[in-house]
Design an enzyme around this catalytic site. Structure first.
Site, PDB file in Angstrom:
ATOM      1  CE  LYS A   1      -3.660  -2.358  -0.428  1.00 36.54           C
ATOM      2  NZ  LYS A   1      -4.491  -3.090   0.501  1.00 36.54           N
TER       3      LYS A   1
HETATM    4  C1  LIG Z   1      -5.489  -4.210   0.839  1.00 37.93           C
HETATM    5  C2  LIG Z   1      -6.944  -4.007   0.931  1.00 37.93           C
HETATM    6  C3  LIG Z   1      -7.664  -4.297   2.097  1.00 37.93           C
HETATM    7  C4  LIG Z   1      -7.089  -5.063   3.245  1.00 37.93           C
HETATM    8  O1  LIG Z   1      -6.021  -4.459   3.857  1.00 37.93           O
HETATM    9  P1  LIG Z   1      -5.181  -5.282   4.939  1.00 37.93           P
HETATM   10  O2  LIG Z   1      -4.415  -4.197   5.656  1.00 37.93           O
HETATM   11  O3  LIG Z   1      -4.295  -6.221   4.183  1.00 37.93           O
HETATM   12  O4  LIG Z   1      -6.130  -5.976   5.838  1.00 37.93           O
HETATM   13  C5  LIG Z   1      -8.996  -3.949   2.153  1.00 37.93           C
HETATM   14  N1  LIG Z   1      -9.608  -3.371   1.106  1.00 37.93           N
HETATM   15  C6  LIG Z   1      -8.964  -3.099  -0.043  1.00 37.93           C
HETATM   16  C7  LIG Z   1      -9.702  -2.441  -1.151  1.00 37.93           C
HETATM   17  C8  LIG Z   1      -7.613  -3.424  -0.172  1.00 37.93           C
HETATM   18  O5  LIG Z   1      -6.993  -3.193  -1.337  1.00 37.93           O
END
Ligand SMILES: *Cc1c(COP(=O)(O)O)cnc(C)c1O
Length: 388
Positions: free
Chosen positions: A185
């Protein structure tokens, strides 16, 4: 002859700053949630301007706690977009509620307002808009619709740090906003998440829930700080962030906008380099009243103008040394959602159409201008080679 490169789809931007902050935690001996986690929460309050921040171990945990805090329960319905990661839907299932999947907008990939309206029933209790690729959803319309019906709005902002909607920062709009610090991210703590809210009661509830349902207030009321006494007020979860994670997050947050500026530049470079094959490849569009975090750069192949399908296109890019990905396989296509809730592809014409052609190109801080050029040229070569 072009020298072949090997461009990974993603690489986190980790420097000596993060490494020495983690080492500092290790040497200091405080490993779990502690002063650095609290500092990261304070920094998020300062950065977003939202009054409360609750640090957790993932965005999935963040979404779960937010749904729990607003009281989603058995038999309730929560509207979510089709073009998202399963986390958005699974948390609804955790609550014994039903994820009601809505189709998305052709231009943005974000949840479609008309589709939300069609999905409403007397059992609807909340909407989880996902800011796809980093572009904020139509939040004014969503908030208005929700207010008129007494629905909660929990934003899945896993892609949208930082992003702005009509001058407002994402994190200050819905009842709660959930950020992700997963390794791929826009900033990372390895794994981690943050919930922002302006509702103090909700924040207090989520703070207790993230750590076994232990009430800090109850324990402050009866004892001196740091004592052995505590009270469990409900069956909570083990969702706290650790100081080792926060140690990575603190320098990451400092660099957040600098990393974002770099991604904006990459997006601009792709936009201009891919403009002359616009009959073969559609580039992403951002609406004029909002600013994208540019977590993803998602192109869409004009499948009618090409002889190959998306899978072959990605394979040929891979042979050119460019790794790509697909965001997302629509939820309704996964066996779990399809079989449990009996979703039919015909209910999702837009996401079906998008899914056939979307490819996410590499976009991250450590890509050089030459890397970006290389990727764009490779996309052009593959597209022109496969032109009908
Ligand atoms: C990555 C992601 C998540 C989950 O995030 P985590 O921190 O891995 O739990 C939720 N929603 C979307 C749209 C994502 O891309």
């Amino acid at each position: 002859m072009i020298t072949k490169k090997d461009i990974p789809f993603h690489k986190p931007h980790i420097t000596e700053e993060e490494i020495s902050e983690v080492v500092d935690s290790m040497r200091g001996g405080w490993l779990t949630m502690g002063p650095k986690t609290i500092r990261l929460e304070e920094e998020f309050v300062r950065y977003t301007g939202s009054p409360y921040a609750v640090a957790v171990n993932s965005c999935t945990a963040a979404l779960h706690l937010a749904l729990k805090a607003v009281g989603i329960g058995q038999g309730d319905e929560v509207i979510i977009p089709d073009l998202t990661f399963t986390a958005t839907g699974e948390v609804v299932c955790y609550m014994g509620a039903k994820p009601v999947i809505a189709d998305v907008d052709r231009d943005t990939g974000n949840i479609d307002l008309k589709a939300i309206e069609r999905a409403l029933t007397p059992r609807t209790k909340a909407i989880i808009p996902v800011h796809f690729a980093g572009q904020p959803c139509d939040m004014d319309e969503i908030m208005e619709l929700a207010r008129a019906r007494g629905l909660h709005v929990i934003e899945d902002a896993a892609h949208a740090l930082p992003a702005w909607y009509k001058g407002r920062k994402v994190g200050t709009i819905g009842d709660a906003t959930c950020f992700s610090f997963y390794a791929t991210k826009t900033m990372t703590t390895g794994e981690g998440g943050m919930i922002m809210t302006a509702d103090g009661d909700m924040a207090t509830k989520m703070r207790a829930l993230r750590l076994h349902g232990i009430s800090r207030d109850a324990w402050k009321r009866y004892t001196k700080e740091g004592s052995w006494f505590y009270e469990v007020i409900e069956a909570g979860y083990k969702y706290n962030m650790t100081d080792i994670q926060a140690a990575i997050g603190l320098p990451q947050l400092k660099k957040l906008e600098w990393m974002w500026e770099r991604r904006c530049r990459i997006a601009g470079q792709y936009d201009s380099m891919l403009a002359d094959i616009s009959d073969l490849v559609r580039t992403p569009k951002v609406k004029a009243d909002r600013v994208s975090a540019w977590h993803l750069y998602v192109i869409e192949l004009s499948t009618d103008a090409l002889r190959c399908d998306r899978a072959v296109f990605m394979e040929e890019l891979k042979e050119e040394g460019v790794s790509t990905s697909v965001h997302f396989i629509p939820l309704h296509k996964h066996p779990f959602y399809r079989d449990t809730f009996r979703y039919e592809p015909s209910a999702f014409p837009v996401s079906e159409k998008l899914f056939a052609g979307i490819i996410s190109l590499p976009i991250y801080t450590d890509m050089s201008d030459e890397d970006v050029c290389y990727v764009a040229e490779a996309v052009k070569r593959v597209a022109l080679r496969n032109k009908r």
